[in-house]
Motif scaffolding. Structure first.
Motif, short mmCIF file in Angstrom:
data_model
loop_
_atom_site.label_atom_id
_atom_site.label_comp_id
_atom_site.label_asym_id
_atom_site.label_seq_id
_atom_site.Cartn_x
_atom_site.Cartn_y
_atom_site.Cartn_z
N ALA A 33 78.11 54.55 51.32
CA ALA A 33 79.44 54.83 50.80
C ALA A 33 79.41 54.94 49.28
O ALA A 33 80.04 55.84 48.69
CB ALA A 33 80.40 53.72 51.24
N ALA A 34 78.66 54.04 48.65
CA ALA A 34 78.55 54.09 47.19
C ALA A 34 77.93 55.42 46.75
O ALA A 34 78.35 56.00 45.73
CB ALA A 34 77.70 52.91 46.71
N LEU A 36 78.24 58.27 48.27
CA LEU A 36 79.26 59.32 48.41
C LEU A 36 80.24 59.27 47.22
O LEU A 36 80.85 60.28 46.87
CB LEU A 36 80.02 59.17 49.73
CG LEU A 36 79.25 59.62 50.98
CD1 LEU A 36 80.06 59.33 52.23
CD2 LEU A 36 78.90 61.10 50.90
N ILE A 37 80.40 58.11 46.62
CA ILE A 37 81.27 58.02 45.44
C ILE A 37 80.55 58.56 44.20
O ILE A 37 81.14 59.22 43.35
CB ILE A 37 81.71 56.55 45.21
CG1 ILE A 37 82.58 56.11 46.39
CG2 ILE A 37 82.46 56.40 43.89
CD1 ILE A 37 83.01 54.66 46.33
N LEU A 38 79.25 58.31 44.11
CA LEU A 38 78.50 58.72 42.92
C LEU A 38 78.31 60.24 42.87
O LEU A 38 78.35 60.83 41.78
CB LEU A 38 77.13 58.05 42.90
CG LEU A 38 77.09 56.56 42.53
CD1 LEU A 38 75.66 56.14 42.27
CD2 LEU A 38 77.94 56.27 41.30
N LEU A 41 80.60 62.51 40.90
CA LEU A 41 80.53 62.27 39.46
C LEU A 41 79.36 63.03 38.84
O LEU A 41 79.35 63.31 37.64
CB LEU A 41 80.40 60.77 39.19
CG LEU A 41 81.56 59.95 39.76
CD1 LEU A 41 81.32 58.46 39.59
CD2 LEU A 41 82.86 60.34 39.08
N THR A 45 84.03 67.02 39.97
CA THR A 45 85.07 66.49 40.86
C THR A 45 86.11 67.55 41.21
O THR A 45 87.23 67.22 41.61
CB THR A 45 85.75 65.28 40.19
OG1 THR A 45 86.11 65.66 38.86
CG2 THR A 45 84.82 64.10 40.11
N TYR A 58 77.47 64.81 53.28
CA TYR A 58 77.56 63.75 54.28
C TYR A 58 76.28 63.69 55.12
O TYR A 58 75.69 62.63 55.31
CB TYR A 58 78.78 64.01 55.17
CG TYR A 58 78.86 63.14 56.39
CD1 TYR A 58 79.30 61.84 56.30
CD2 TYR A 58 78.50 63.64 57.64
CE1 TYR A 58 79.40 61.03 57.43
CE2 TYR A 58 78.59 62.85 58.77
CZ TYR A 58 79.03 61.55 58.66
OH TYR A 58 79.11 60.77 59.78
N ILE A 117 85.27 57.63 54.67
CA ILE A 117 85.06 57.69 53.22
C ILE A 117 84.91 59.15 52.80
O ILE A 117 85.45 59.58 51.78
CB ILE A 117 83.83 56.84 52.84
CG1 ILE A 117 84.15 55.39 53.17
CG2 ILE A 117 83.46 57.03 51.39
CD1 ILE A 117 82.96 54.53 53.36
N LEU A 121 87.49 60.96 50.25
CA LEU A 121 87.04 61.37 48.92
C LEU A 121 86.88 62.88 48.76
O LEU A 121 87.04 63.41 47.68
CB LEU A 121 85.69 60.70 48.59
CG LEU A 121 85.67 59.17 48.47
CD1 LEU A 121 84.27 58.71 48.15
CD2 LEU A 121 86.63 58.70 47.39
N TYR A 122 86.51 63.56 49.84
CA TYR A 122 86.13 64.97 49.71
C TYR A 122 87.15 65.91 50.34
O TYR A 122 87.11 67.11 50.11
CB TYR A 122 84.76 65.22 50.37
CG TYR A 122 83.62 64.55 49.65
CD1 TYR A 122 82.73 65.30 48.89
CD2 TYR A 122 83.40 63.18 49.74
CE1 TYR A 122 81.67 64.70 48.24
CE2 TYR A 122 82.34 62.58 49.09
CZ TYR A 122 81.47 63.34 48.34
OH TYR A 122 80.44 62.76 47.69
#
Lengths: 222, 238, 49
Positions: A33-34, A36-38, A41, A45, A58, A117, A121-122
């Motif tokens: 999950a982390a 997918l957040i990075l 960036l 975005t 994914y 997630i 996020l996406y």
């Protein structure tokens, strides 16, 4: 004990051990999950871009970070466990199928955990999402099979954490192609049956190789 | 006598490679691609050699599992090493050809992707072999991995093939006769080179196995001698 | 099919030279490495026996 009962018991044992360490749930899934957040960036975005790239990213995260599911500690039997399984008269093919079932279940759990997630996020297009009930398990089974075979040949090797991914990742390409192209097909409203057949064929070929290799491999670990 | 025969194969190989190279340089240039196309005369044979080598690895793996004869394991291992080297060479030469002709070093074309993955698959196979010390376990695990990889490779190829295909059609069919003969000559030359290299690599595998066995034997005898006769028996040659 | 952008590239022989150097050089390096390992194995066997 019947064959399937043996499979069930081996899988249950693996999942029980996993439930105690919670390696996949509390470590690997948050790690994925982390990631997918990075990623946004690093690549930008921009919302339409992320929506388009999301499914591909994914699957990359599932495939590469899924290596940690395959390499998890509970997938590795010590000598004592192996001796016990052997004394109980578990068939090698049943032990293989059981270990594969456990790993596949955990990969599926990993996939499902990352899904929300990704959506949050996406914001990917979710046209034809019920097909995910077919696609996710097929990929999870493929990874479980590949992982169990590769773990089998790297048992008790000091460098197994590095060696196993090298053995798995190049061979997992058909899983990646099948998964990404099936989702792409859904997004564009095209047929996805060839890709499902591909995933199924990969799983079948790996299952046959794994079952045939189970007995020779059993000889290898003693 | 064996030495004479060894040398013969090597001399013939060097001669054929020489003729093949001379012909690659002097044959009439390809109509569409010009002189760059001459790269094909070493690129295609390298790729052919690599595929041949991996096929032999698969056969050796299967034969080992059937017979448990270490000679098959040595064959599989030796062939895989040669295959990895020539896969790497074929990829680099292909990229050098692609730059002027396609305008870029790399395209996501099925044969390219499959070949690149082959490189890593068999690199993993060799890494696995390095990591296992016991010869029989090494043979067993490598044989299983060799077969699983061989089963997956066609699927890898078809999965990328379905996805996209823009490679030029297989070169041997679409080119003029003199060029085709040159290409075939290259393939023959590289097949001879494979035979020479494989024989040497097999010799090395046999020597290393012998060396391991000897080392093991000596370590055993020294350990025993240390207890029974510490200073005299353990170093008979000193 | 992709465009053959360099149908008649002017510096074709440069690419040819590089490619042949890579292949033949790579073969030579492999032969050299093989020879080195063979000699080393022979030497170590001699030392052991």
């Amino acid at each position: 004990m019947t064959f399937w009962r043996q499979v069930y018991e081996v899988a249950r044992k693996d999942l029980l051990v996993e439930s105690r360490t919670a390696e996949v749930a509390l470590m690997t899934a948050p790690f994925g999950a982390a990631a997918l957040i990075l990623i946004p960036l690093a690549i930008g975005t921009d919302a339409p871009l992320l929506s388009q790239l999301g499914p591909g990213l994914y699957w990359i995260v599932v495939l590469l970070f899924g290596m940690l599911v395959i390499l998890r500690k509970s997938a590795v039997d010590g000598q004592a466990q192996r001796d016990l399984v052997r004394l109980l008269g578990i068939e090698p093919a049943a032990a293989f199928a059981g270990a594969t079932a456990a790993t596949s279940a955990l990969v599926l759990f990993f996939e499902v955990a990352l899904g929300p997630i990704l959506i949050a996020l996406y914001n990917p297009e979710l046209r034809g999402w019920p097909w995910l009930f077919v696609i996710l398990p097929l990929v999870a089974i493929g990874m479980g099979l590949l992982g169990t075979i590769a773990s089998g040949v790297t048992t008790s090797i000091g460098t197994r954490t590095s060696l196993t991914p090298l053995l798995i990742v190049p061979l997992s390409l058909p899983l990646l192609m099948g998964a990404t192209q099936a989702l792409e097909g859904l997004r564009l409203g095209r047929g996805i049956v060839p890709w499902l057949i591909l995933l199924f064929a990969v799983d079948l070929a790996l299952a046959v190789s794994g079952v045939l290799a189970a007995r020779p491999l059993e000889e290898a670990v003693t | 006598m064996t030495i004479v025969r060894n040398r013969w194969l090597e001399i013939v190989t060097v001669a054929i490679i020489g003729v093949s190279l001379f012909r690659s340089m002097t044959v009439v240039a390809d109509v569409t691609q010009g002189d760059v196309q001459r790269i094909m005369y070493v690129h295609v044979p390298s790729a052919w050699l690599a595929f041949l080598a991996f096929m032999v690895t698969m056969v050796g793996s299967a034969a080992w599992l059937r017979t448990k004869d270490q000679r098959w394991d040595r064959l599989a291992a030796s062939s895989a090493e040669i295959g990895v080297v020539f896969t790497g060479l074929a990829i680099v030469a292909g990229m050098i050809w692609a730059k002027p002709v396609w305008g870029q070093f790399w395209t996501w074309e099925p044969r390219l992707v499959t070949t690149a993955l082959l490189f890593f698959i068999y690199l993993g196979y060799l890494a696995l072999r390095r990591a296992v010390i016991d010869p029989v376990q090494r043979a067993r695990r490598a044989a299983i991995m060799g077969i699983v990889a061989a089963v997956q490779i066609p699927i890898v190829y078809y999965s990328v093939n379905w996805w996209r295909s823009l490679h030029q059609p297989s070169s041997a069919r679409s080119i003029d006769t003199p060029l085709r003969i040159t290409l075939l000559l290259g393939v023959v030359a590289f097949t001879f080179a494979y035979a020479v290299l494989l024989r040497r690599r097999l010799e090395l595998a046999r020597l290393e196995e012998e060396l391991d066995a000897k080392r093991f034997e000596q370590s055993q005898s020294v350990a025993g001698a240390d207890i029974t006769a510490p200073s005299l028996a353990s170093h008979p040659h000193d | 099919m992709i465009d053959l952008v360099g149908a008649q590239v002017s510096n074709a022989w440069w690419y040819v030279t590089v490619a042949y150097t890579v292949i033949l050089g790579g073969m030579a390096a492999f032969v050299g490495w093989l020879g080195f390992r063979l000699r080393r194995a022979h030497r170590e066997l001699d030392q052991l026996s």
